[in-house]
Design a protein around this motif. Structure first.
Motif, PDB file in Angstrom:
ATOM      1  N   THR A   1      -2.861   6.699   0.904  1.00 39.88           N
ATOM      2  CA  THR A   1      -3.214   5.748   1.805  1.00 39.88           C
ATOM      3  C   THR A   1      -4.745   5.937   2.204  1.00 39.88           C
ATOM      4  O   THR A   1      -5.332   5.095   2.867  1.00 39.88           O
ATOM      5  CB  THR A   1      -2.627   6.253   3.223  1.00 39.88           C
ATOM      6  OG1 THR A   1      -2.924   7.812   3.223  1.00 39.88           O
ATOM      7  CG2 THR A   1      -1.119   6.220   3.021  1.00 39.88           C
TER       8      THR A   1
ATOM      9  N   TYR B   1      -3.350   3.537   8.178  1.00 39.02           N
ATOM     10  CA  TYR B   1      -2.254   3.647   6.987  1.00 39.02           C
ATOM     11  C   TYR B   1      -1.838   5.075   7.053  1.00 39.02           C
ATOM     12  O   TYR B   1      -0.561   5.358   6.807  1.00 39.02           O
ATOM     13  CB  TYR B   1      -2.549   2.901   5.900  1.00 39.02           C
ATOM     14  CG  TYR B   1      -2.605   1.568   5.616  1.00 39.02           C
ATOM     15  CD1 TYR B   1      -1.464   0.935   5.648  1.00 39.02           C
ATOM     16  CD2 TYR B   1      -3.764   0.797   5.719  1.00 39.02           C
ATOM     17  CE1 TYR B   1      -1.313  -0.442   5.661  1.00 39.02           C
ATOM     18  CE2 TYR B   1      -3.487  -0.685   5.806  1.00 39.02           C
ATOM     19  CZ  TYR B   1      -2.347  -1.261   5.682  1.00 39.02           C
ATOM     20  OH  TYR B   1      -2.434  -2.734   5.689  1.00 39.02           O
TER      21      TYR B   1
ATOM     22  N   LEU C   1       2.752   1.479  -0.106  1.00 43.33           N
ATOM     23  CA  LEU C   1       1.506   1.643   0.279  1.00 43.33           C
ATOM     24  C   LEU C   1       0.583   2.006  -0.813  1.00 43.33           C
ATOM     25  O   LEU C   1      -0.845   1.738  -1.141  1.00 43.33           O
ATOM     26  CB  LEU C   1       1.355   3.105   1.103  1.00 43.33           C
ATOM     27  CG  LEU C   1       1.872   2.820   2.435  1.00 43.33           C
ATOM     28  CD1 LEU C   1       2.002   4.213   3.171  1.00 43.33           C
ATOM     29  CD2 LEU C   1       0.726   2.126   3.463  1.00 43.33           C
TER      30      LEU C   1
END
Lengths: 236, 610, 349
Positions: B119, B126, C334
């Motif tokens: 992230t 995030y 992600l």
């Protein structure tokens, strides 16, 4: 109507501990182009943003004789103060036409179709590109769009912050001539420029700003011949 | 004697005594806390142990949120990893809890590393979103794994044994928790006072700033996230052996949010704020869980309403939390100057007149726009070169090409004999290039001295672990002394122990120069150092730059103030529309017609306007 | 595998699509709120809960707890607004705000009190539900986020999480601990060849699709919708044409609350909703929104539908692990986003 559309007196603007404007006063007569010139860092953009209400400041700003102290930015726009900012701040991912339409946001209950035609008449390039995204335009076209968007707000006072920034000389000339035509059509303009000669050539009055204060002022035609002006730009 | 030496000796001589009021106050408080487990009733001792365990988690969040500007809602889950690891190892495999601790730290560290790597290259929000998701999935994993006891959990976890004594009484256990808390507080305080700590704080200024001192943003963020998670893991280990059983409930995302609340309400920038917040929220919870159901005639955890409102009010009215309100009344200590043990080796300086920086046909394209178009120039050692041009001429872009903030599309840039066209900002800095910023980037809550020391980041080596253990004191001393010398050199030594945020803009710019000088640069890049300065401040800056020039410092300066530039530089490069318009001495440039036109603008004669 | 059995696959698929459609609505609301106000709106799930529980209360002829919540927020917002006006020296305006707030509150109190026991037709009850749930959005914006307008994304996120805690606690106060279901708007099945799909499922998918099209029309064709987009694209530019960020924020939160409430009524018949169910539902919308990078509407909607499908298939074959699977899904997403995100250092200016 005569008299001053905009009167600024003793304007102070601070960024934290730094005073960017220390007591600027100027007036913009109805129907004139007044330019504020000066080197980078002199406080020109701060001045524009303070007059517009984007930045909190101290001092008085009279617009049409009324104090603007408690008037929020949005209400100033609705009363006919329109700023074309230095960074243009277009809606990059929206079409040219949407950008212009949004320029009339504060007048969305009136009819503004005729004004859109008027902007397209002044800037035929924008008509050609009306479905294109604003972010894909060239620098000069973006500047036209930024001015066009401001015109859609039907301004009484147009505030132009460095319209020549990053543009080639010929385009600068076109844009400044356009500003002159707008004045001839009755618009009042406050113009901030680093490009001194070009802006003085179309202005009625001018102020020279240096480190947050007015250094010189007077009719544009006189200032342009003042040797001190050259010195303040290129160092003494 | 070097002029700085007297200053350093004086600073050492005026070091605060060992026992300052703050130290004495702290010692008194520590004694009181030491006595508490013996004095309090038993159930209060359990509450106190919980507060200390929670404080460890909250300190991790201070490091992550308050210092670096990231956050996590998954710290309860990391706690769960620590707790379940030791629970499984001690119950299923009958290993000692002392093996459960490092095992838990290891597992937690790996998970945190993975989450961070995934992230932290993206925007800051995030990571917290990922921690929510991972906290949810871990919670259900705990609850659905029969080997972990499902939602009922694992029981009969053995107690921790110290020197043959099993810590079964809450009073004994309180001392173990206190020890852990104190160790965590010290490790964190040491870290924050170190080179790495200053770099962590600099991360908040944005990636450009920290990279300019050679800090690897991404790695630093991943490491601090791992450490913060491992604190939580330690707390989980303590918790498991204190309760002697584990189930998923205390490790849910909602509990993770609670830890963040402790840190936010307590004071997100302060270690003591985290402790204070943990105590406040835990006590408040005890009290509200009693009061609210009676008030509302219903069962349920209504205290979350109060906590939520408390956090929103804190954010709206006291964003730094409650601790600063207390800290204001506490005595503060001046930073101690350490005695010198060794000095950093100095960089070999190129002989004056030899080429140092050479730009060949540099081109930078943004979409269709050539912001820098085929620009070439050279800079020799010992010279001051000014880079000027009207607004929008491409100076800032050129500056970014040289400093490695934004690499060139094509062309060569050579610095100190190395091609740097594609190198990162940190690598270029390590070659000997130091810079200042157009918009001042200082750490306003730190002293001038500490701000200056940040400039020497790349000269020292100690990593995060060494810093936490204070094993880098020799380097720290060398950094302190070097920083004091440079502060003396720029004339700010008298204010060395004041906070940078209290300086006027002119002095802040000079402080940035001192900070750059600590890096022992062969080339100093100044990005509009006079912007926004008043006349007097410009005079001071100009005097300083002239002095540096006379001392042989090589400088590249981007500046708008012509008076300053013309009187300072040896040569000028003028840019316009992304291209080099002219090059020459100040006198030549002043006479150059093209330059006059570029600055004063095109002539718009009346026939043009017609 | 069993899930590919022709008698099971279509059912799971339809289920997944139904829930996915609702998650997609939430994902759209989340992207909208983030892009206009920079708020990561964790409490979106609470609005879903309010939608279901309000309709359920009206079904059983009770005054919904939402009324109490609405009145409390209205009171706080009116006092904050009036306080600001008094401080700016506009005391008559401040007084109007207070009196106006009290009048609106009283009217709501009596109107809902009278209408609730009447057991009106389902469609009218739905309208009342929206009337009660939608204003919560702007009120919350006024009370929580407007004072934080200049805060960082991080601070706004922490405020969102705190707000989520407050709202789920208040939901417990006002609705009690019991869960409820709402009646389906349509009963009966539709046979499409060999496949049987409930009419309610079709209605949910259809309604979601229509709502999305409505939003699309709103953002593409109306001046107000364009103004919201403009705020998201360039805040300063938007202010310079006279779009107030406060007005944009208020409208955005109104839309988000409306979407949340509608979602609650759509998903109500298939999920037993308790005061604390919102978090999970909202987070599933979030996974969709993150797939869209919190900026892209189509990617967010598509991602959310995918979440619904995965959840549906997982709940059949690995029901205990369905949440784990759904939430772990975010990690590869992600990772993928991290790899496609170009490393651009923010410019200094």
């Amino acid at each position: 109507m005569s008299g001053n559309l905009l009167e600024v007196s003793d304007l102070h603007t601070r960024y934290g501990r730094v005073e960017a404007l220390s007591g600027v006063s100027l007036s913009v007569p109805q129907g004139h182009i007044v330019s504020v010139i000066g080197a980078n860092g002199a406080g020109k953009t701060t001045l524009m943003n303070s007059v517009m209400g984007l930045l909190p400041s101290q001092g008085t700003v009279l617009y049409g004789g009324e104090p603007m102290h408690n008037v929020p930015l949005e209400a100033r726009v609705a009363r006919g103060m329109c700023l074309v900012p230095e960074r243009r701040d277009l809606f990059a991912s929206m079409s040219v036409q949407d950008n212009l339409t949004l320029g009339a946001y504060s007048r969305r209950r009136e009819s503004w179709k005729a004004d859109l035609d008027d902007v397209y008449r002044r800037f035929p390039r924008l008509l050609e590109r009306r479905t294109q995204l604003a972010g894909t335009l060239s620098g000069g076209e973006q500047q036209m769009l930024a001015i066009g968007r401001a015109l859609m707000g039907k301004p009484k006072l147009l505030l132009l912050d460095e319209p020549s920034l990053g543009l080639a000389p010929l385009i600068v000339r076109d844009i400044l001539l356009m500003v002159k035509h707008l004045r001839d059509d009755g618009l009042t303009v406050l113009l901030v420029e680093q490009n001194a000669r070009a802006s003085l050539a179309i202005s009625d009055e001018a102020y020279v700003l240096e480190t947050g204060a007015v250094k010189m002022s007077g009719p544009a035609a006189e200032l342009i011949r003042n040797p001190e002006l050259t010195a303040s730009y290129l160092g003494g | 004697m070097f002029p700085g030496e007297r200053m350093i000796r004086q600073a050492i001589a005026t070091n605060p005594p060992r026992f300052t009021p703050r130290v004495l106050l702290g010692a008194g408080l520590a004694l009181l806390v030491l006595a508490l487990p013996l004095l309090l009733p038993l159930f209060k001792v359990t509450v106190m142990t919980n507060i200390m365990i929670f404080a460890i988690v909250a300190i991790g969040l201070v490091l992550l949120t308050g210092v670096v500007g990231l956050t996590s809602f998954g710290h309860a889950a990391f706690m769960g990893v620590g707790a379940y690891t030791t629970a499984v190892l001690t119950t299923h495999y009958h290993l000692s809890p002392w093996l459960g601790l490092p095992a838990g730290l290891l597992v937690t560290g790996l998970i945190a590393w993975f989450l961070g790597v995934v992230t932290l290259r993206m925007s800051g929000h995030y990571l917290p979103l990922a921690t929510i998701a991972w906290g949810m999935s871990l919670f259900y994993t705990f609850g659905n794994t029969p080997a972990l006891g499902g939602f009922t959990g694992l029981t009969d976890i053995p107690p921790v044994t110290v020197l043959g004594t099993a810590l079964t009484s809450p009073r004994q256990y309180a001392y173990l928790s206190l020890l852990c808390l104190v160790v965590v507080m010290l490790l964190t305080a040491f870290l924050l006072q170190s080179r790495v700590g200053r770099a962590l704080r600099a991360l908040r200024g944005g990636p450009v700033v920290a990279e300019a001192f050679g800090v690897n943003n991404f790695r630093m963020k991943v490491e601090v996230f791992m450490i913060s998670a491992m604190y939580a893991s330690l707390a989980g280990w303590l918790y498991a052996h204190s309760q002697r059983f584990v189930n998923p409930t205390p490790f849910s995302v909602h509990e993770g949010i609670n830890y963040l609340f402790m840190a936010v309400v307590g004071g997100i920038n302060y270690i003591l704020g985290a402790v204070f917040g943990a105590a406040l929220i835990t006590q408040l919870r005890e009290w509200l869980q009693d009061l609210l159901p009676k008030l509302l005639h219903a069962q349920g955890s209504f205290e979350i309403i109060v906590f939520g409102i408390l956090v929103i009010l804190t954010l709206q009215f006291a964003r730094r939390g409650l601790w600063p309100l207390i800290e204001r009344f506490l005595p503060q200590d001046r930073l101690r100057i350490l005695p010198q043990q060794s000095a950093f080796p100095e960089r070999a300086k190129p002989a004056p007149g030899t080429p140092l920086l050479s730009v060949r046909s540099a081109l930078k394209q943004f979409g269709g726009l050539k912001a820098v178009n085929d620009v070439s120039f050279d800079l020799n050692a010992g010279e001051i070169l000014g880079l000027i041009g009207p607004n929008g001429a491409g100076k800032s872009t050129m500056f970014n090409l040289i400093t490695g903030v934004n690499p060139a599309t094509s062309g060569q840039i050579t610095f100190a004999g190395q091609e740097i066209g594609k190198a990162g900002a940190g690598a270029i800095h390590r070659l000997g290039l130091a810079r200042t910023f157009q918009h001042v980037h200082l750490l306003p809550d730190l002293t001038l001295l500490e701000n200056t020391m940040l400039g020497g980041y790349a000269r020292a080596k100690a990593g995060m672990v060494q810093s936490m253990l204070h094993l880098e004191r020799a380097e720290e001393a060398a950094l302190q002394h070097e920083a004091l010398r440079q502060l003396e050199r720029v004339g700010l030594a008298a204010q060395a122990f004041e906070l940078a945020g209290n300086l006027a803009l002119g002095q802040q710019r000079i402080l940035e120069v001192a900070r750059a000088l600590v890096a022992d640069p062969t080339l100093l890049l100044l990005d509009e150092p006079a912007a926004g300065l008043r006349y007097g401040e410009k005079q001071e800056l100009s005097a300083l730059l002239k002095r540096l020039r006379d001392e042989g410092v090589t400088i590249l300066i981007v500046e708008h103030d012509m008076d300053l530039v013309m009187n300072l530089v040896d040569r000028l490069v003028v840019m316009n529309y992304g291209q080099k318009l002219a090059e020459g001495t100040p006198a030549e440039i002043r006479q150059n017609g093209a330059v006059r036109e570029a600055y004063l603008g095109v002539d718009m004669t009346e026939d043009g306007a017609a | 595998m069993q899930i590919f059995d022709p008698s099971i696959f279509p059912v799971l698929f339809a289920d997944g699509l139904t829930n996915g459609a609702v998650y997609a609505l939430l994902a759209l609301a989340l992207v909208l709120v983030f892009s206009v106000t920079r708020v990561i709106f964790i409490p979106i799930g609470e609005f879903v809960v309010f939608g279901t529980l309000t309709l359920a209360a009206l079904q059983s002829g009770k005054v919904p707890g939402t009324l109490g919540l609405l009145l409390v927020l209205l009171g706080v917002a009116a006092i904050m607004q009036a306080f600001g006006q008094f401080r700016a020296g506009q005391s008559s305006r401040g007084l109007t705000t207070l009196v106006g707030g009290a009048v609106i509150g009283a009217v709501l109190w009596f109107a809902i009190g009278a209408l609730a026991p009447m057991k009106l037709p389902l469609l009218l009850q739905s309208l009342i539900t929206l009337l009660l749930v939608a204003p919560l959005g702007p009120l919350i914006y006024r009370v929580v986020y407007q004072p934080l307008q200049n805060a960082t994304v991080l601070v706004l996120l922490i405020a969102s999480v705190a707000l989520h805690m407050v709202l789920s606690g208040l939901a417990l106060v006002f609705f009690g601990p019991e869960g409820s279901r709402t009646p389906p708007f349509l009963s009966g099945d539709l046979k499409l060849g060999q496949v049987t799909v409930s009419q309610q499922s079709l209605l949910v998918i259809l309604a979601s699709a229509m709502l999305m099209m409505g939003l699309f029309f709103f953002f593409e064709r109306t001046m107000i919708g364009k103004a919201l987009r403009a705020t998201a694209v360039n805040r300063v530019g938007a202010r310079l044409v006279g779009i107030s960020p406060t007005a944009s924020g208020t409208l955005t939160f109104l839309l988000a609350a409306l979407i949340g409430g509608v979602s609650g009524m759509l998903i109500g018949p298939s999920v037993a909703m308790g005061y604390d169910s919102g978090f999970l539902i909202g987070l599933k919308g979030f996974i969709g929104a993150i797939i869209g990078g919190l900026v892209s509407f189509p990617l967010a909607a598509g991602g959310a539908v995918l979440v619904g499908l995965i959840e549906s298939f997982a709940s059949f074959s690995l029901s205990a692990w369905k949440e784990v699977i759904v939430f772990t899904l975010i990690l590869p997403v992600l990772l993928w986003r991290s790899l496609i995100t170009k490393h651009i250092p923010e410019d200094e200016e």
